[in-house]
Enzyme design. Structure first.
Site, PDB file in Angstrom:
ATOM      1  N   PRO A  19       0.820  -1.218   0.000  1.00 48.07           N
ATOM      2  CA  PRO A  19       0.000   0.000   0.000  1.00 48.07           C
ATOM      3  C   PRO A  19       0.848   1.261   0.000  1.00 48.07           C
ATOM      4  CG  PRO A  19      -0.707  -1.534   1.707  1.00 48.07           C
ATOM      5  CD  PRO A  19       0.596  -2.046   1.190  1.00 48.07           C
ATOM      6  N   MET A  20       0.448   2.230  -0.814  1.00 44.22           N
ATOM      7  CA  MET A  20       1.098   3.546  -0.850  1.00 44.22           C
ATOM      8  C   MET A  20       0.028   4.611  -1.034  1.00 44.22           C
ATOM      9  SD  MET A  20       4.493   2.903  -3.206  1.00 44.22           S
ATOM     10  CE  MET A  20       3.645   1.819  -4.381  1.00 44.22           C
ATOM     11  N   ALA A  21       0.038   5.601  -0.157  1.00 40.83           N
ATOM     12  CA  ALA A  21      -0.954   6.672  -0.225  1.00 40.83           C
ATOM     13  C   ALA A  21      -0.844   7.412  -1.551  1.00 40.83           C
ATOM     14  CB  ALA A  21      -0.748   7.646   0.934  1.00 40.83           C
ATOM     15  N   GLN A 100      -5.945  -2.340   3.183  1.00 43.33           N
ATOM     16  CA  GLN A 100      -5.167  -2.111   4.392  1.00 43.33           C
ATOM     17  C   GLN A 100      -5.846  -1.059   5.262  1.00 43.33           C
ATOM     18  OE1 GLN A 100      -1.339   0.147   4.945  1.00 43.33           O
ATOM     19  NE2 GLN A 100      -0.493  -1.912   5.156  1.00 43.33           N
ATOM     20  N   CYS A 131       3.638   2.517   9.101  1.00 43.42           N
ATOM     21  CA  CYS A 131       3.746   3.883   8.592  1.00 43.42           C
ATOM     22  C   CYS A 131       4.657   4.708   9.505  1.00 43.42           C
ATOM     23  CB  CYS A 131       2.371   4.531   8.506  1.00 43.42           C
ATOM     24  SG  CYS A 131       2.427   6.231   7.851  1.00 43.42           S
ATOM     25  N   ASN A 240       9.833  -6.732   2.517  1.00 46.29           N
ATOM     26  CA  ASN A 240       9.692  -5.425   1.875  1.00 46.29           C
ATOM     27  C   ASN A 240      10.944  -4.605   2.177  1.00 46.29           C
ATOM     28  OD1 ASN A 240       7.764  -2.460   2.559  1.00 46.29           O
ATOM     29  ND2 ASN A 240       8.420  -3.164   0.560  1.00 46.29           N
ATOM     30  N   GLY A 241      11.462  -3.955   1.153  1.00 46.52           N
ATOM     31  CA  GLY A 241      12.616  -3.091   1.335  1.00 46.52           C
ATOM     32  C   GLY A 241      13.720  -3.397   0.345  1.00 46.52           C
ATOM     33  N   ASP A 242      14.035  -2.412  -0.521  1.00 49.94           N
ATOM     34  CA  ASP A 242      15.121  -2.520  -1.503  1.00 49.94           C
ATOM     35  C   ASP A 242      14.872  -3.582  -2.561  1.00 49.94           C
ATOM     36  OD1 ASP A 242      16.429  -0.447  -0.282  1.00 49.94           O
ATOM     37  OD2 ASP A 242      17.930  -1.685   0.728  1.00 49.94           O
ATOM     38  N   ARG A 265       7.996   1.413  -3.365  1.00 43.24           N
ATOM     39  CA  ARG A 265       8.598   2.468  -4.196  1.00 43.24           C
ATOM     40  C   ARG A 265       9.126   1.947  -5.532  1.00 43.24           C
ATOM     41  NH1 ARG A 265      13.248   4.930  -1.355  1.00 43.24           N
ATOM     42  NH2 ARG A 265      13.474   2.843  -0.487  1.00 43.24           N
TER      43      ARG A 265
END
Length: 407
Positions: A19-21, A100, A131, A240-242, A265
């Site tokens: 999820p991303m706003a 979410q 968050c 999650n991450g990189d 991202r």
């Protein structure tokens, strides 16, 4: 590639759009899902055929991955705010609807889940404990909340029980998962306690962003902590991450043992990263390397889908402005065109601007790799005295209770 079981749901390709706003609305989720489906087909594994071949209860098989709605506050759902009800609209082609929720009040969050499940608006609930934004953490929410283990335990127990009870008239029990970070900072890690509390509550799967709240999106993600988490639990873990490329997704799974990867991202301005990841997960070296003409087509389609979602072209195009830099990243667009795209206000204007950019320029090396601003490490914004104890004090508990809505 091994399937992942999340409660009664089977995920055929172990990838998720995190999820991303302002990003993971139905328009972008649809584009990401379709790219993953195409990537799987390029590897000789057709998600549509897989879905048709299974006698699966609707809502229980996600062949190409999970595509999670942007974070919605529990209070906004309970109050039935129109903007939030618009945000939770499903991608109509998604076989598993994932939403979410962010909340601090256990009872409020439970009521939001009961509403979503009882009204058949969702197939999978994810809870936000990751968050890092000050407007969330200074209230004790997001990445701050797991520090208070009593609040975390109560919230998880309430939500899982609420989802289970509200699912009694459904053909399957709606699973609840949790997304979180390593902790508040390096001295206040929370993930080890969280996993035990989550297991006891009946959480179906975990996603960990391998950074702390204070790191936000800076520093290198600590995949070693992901490996430690995997060793601690029998629950499926998404990392999650990189993860910005398919090769990084495979590397994370190999190095840490996670069951799947969640991409945030790395997908901004390039939904086709899911083509690459799905192809790689099913054993293919096929990769999407669009020229600018193909990127322009994706931008226009994104804008059209957003317009259909909101029913308001001007509002949709204004929302698209924030995506332009990511879509055009690395391509020779020119300063004048970039500025025009940042101010675009209609579909016709968007088409005109894009038509003035060389469509034949090939995919540049600069368009690959890291996306988004990493920023720098910053102290977490927390309620007064938050780190002094792992339990809520009387004043903090009163604030949590004050946020509840009585029947």
């Amino acid at each position: 590639m091994r399937e992942v079981k999340i409660g009664d749901i089977t995920v055929g390709t172990p990838v998720a759009l995190a999820p991303m706003a302002g990003v993971t609305n139905p328009a972008f989720r649809q584009m990401a899902r379709e790219e993953a489906e195409a990537g799987a087909r390029a590897a000789g594994w057709d998600p549509a055929e897989q879905l048709a071949a299974r006698e699966a209860i609707p809502g229980t098989y996600a062949p190409a991955g999970l595509w999670v709605c942007e974070m919605i506050t529990s209070r906004a759902l309970v109050e039935r705010r129109e903007s939030s009800l618009t945000m939770i609209k499903a991608d109509p082609g998604d076989p598993v609807r994932s939403i979410q929720i962010y909340g601090i009040s256990p009872k409020m969050t439970r009521r939001a889940v009961e509403m979503l499940v009882g009204e058949n608006r969702v197939d999978h609930i994810d809870l936000n404990f990751g968050c890092p934004m000050p407007k969330v953490t200074r209230k004790g929410g997001g990445a701050a909340l797991p520090w208070k283990t009593d609040l975390l335990r109560e919230l998880l127990n309430e939500v899982v029980a609420g989802a289970r009870e509200a699912s009694q008239d459904r053909d399957f029990t709606i699973p609840v998962t949790a997304k979180f970070r390593i902790g508040v900072d390096g001295e206040h890690e929370t993930f080890r306690d969280l996993v035990r509390i989550a297991e006891d509550a009946g959480i179906a799967a975990l996603t960990m962003h391998a950074r702390t709240c204070t790191q936000r999106y800076s520093a290198k993600a600590d995949w070693g902590k992901l490996a430690e988490l995997v060793e601690m639990t029998e629950l499926p873990v998404f990392g999650n991450g990189d993860v910005f490329e398919a090769e990084e997704a495979l590397a994370m799974m190999e190095q840490t043992g996670v069951a799947g990867v969640a991409v945030a991202r790395g997908a901004q301005g390039r939904p086709w990263v899911f083509y690459d990841i799905a192809a790689a997960m099913h054993g293919s070296e096929a990769r999407r390397r669009p020229n600018f003409g193909q990127v322009a087509q994706a931008i226009i389609r994104h804008a059209q889908l957003l317009t259909a979602h909101y029913g308001d072209e001007f509002y949709a195009i204004r929302e698209m402005r924030g995506h332009m830099a990511n879509y055009t990243h690395g391509y020779a667009v020119g300063g004048r065109a970039r500025q025009a795209l940042s101010l675009v206000s209609s579909l016709d204007e968007l088409r005109e601007i894009l038509a003035g950019i060389d469509p034949d320029q090939p995919f540049p090396d600069a368009a690959a790799g890291r996306r988004g601003r990493g920023g720098s490490e910053k102290p977490a914004a927390l309620p007064d005295g938050w780190l002094s104890s792992r339990a809520l004090d009387s004043a903090q508990l009163a604030r949590v209770r004050a946020g509840e809505i009585e029947d």
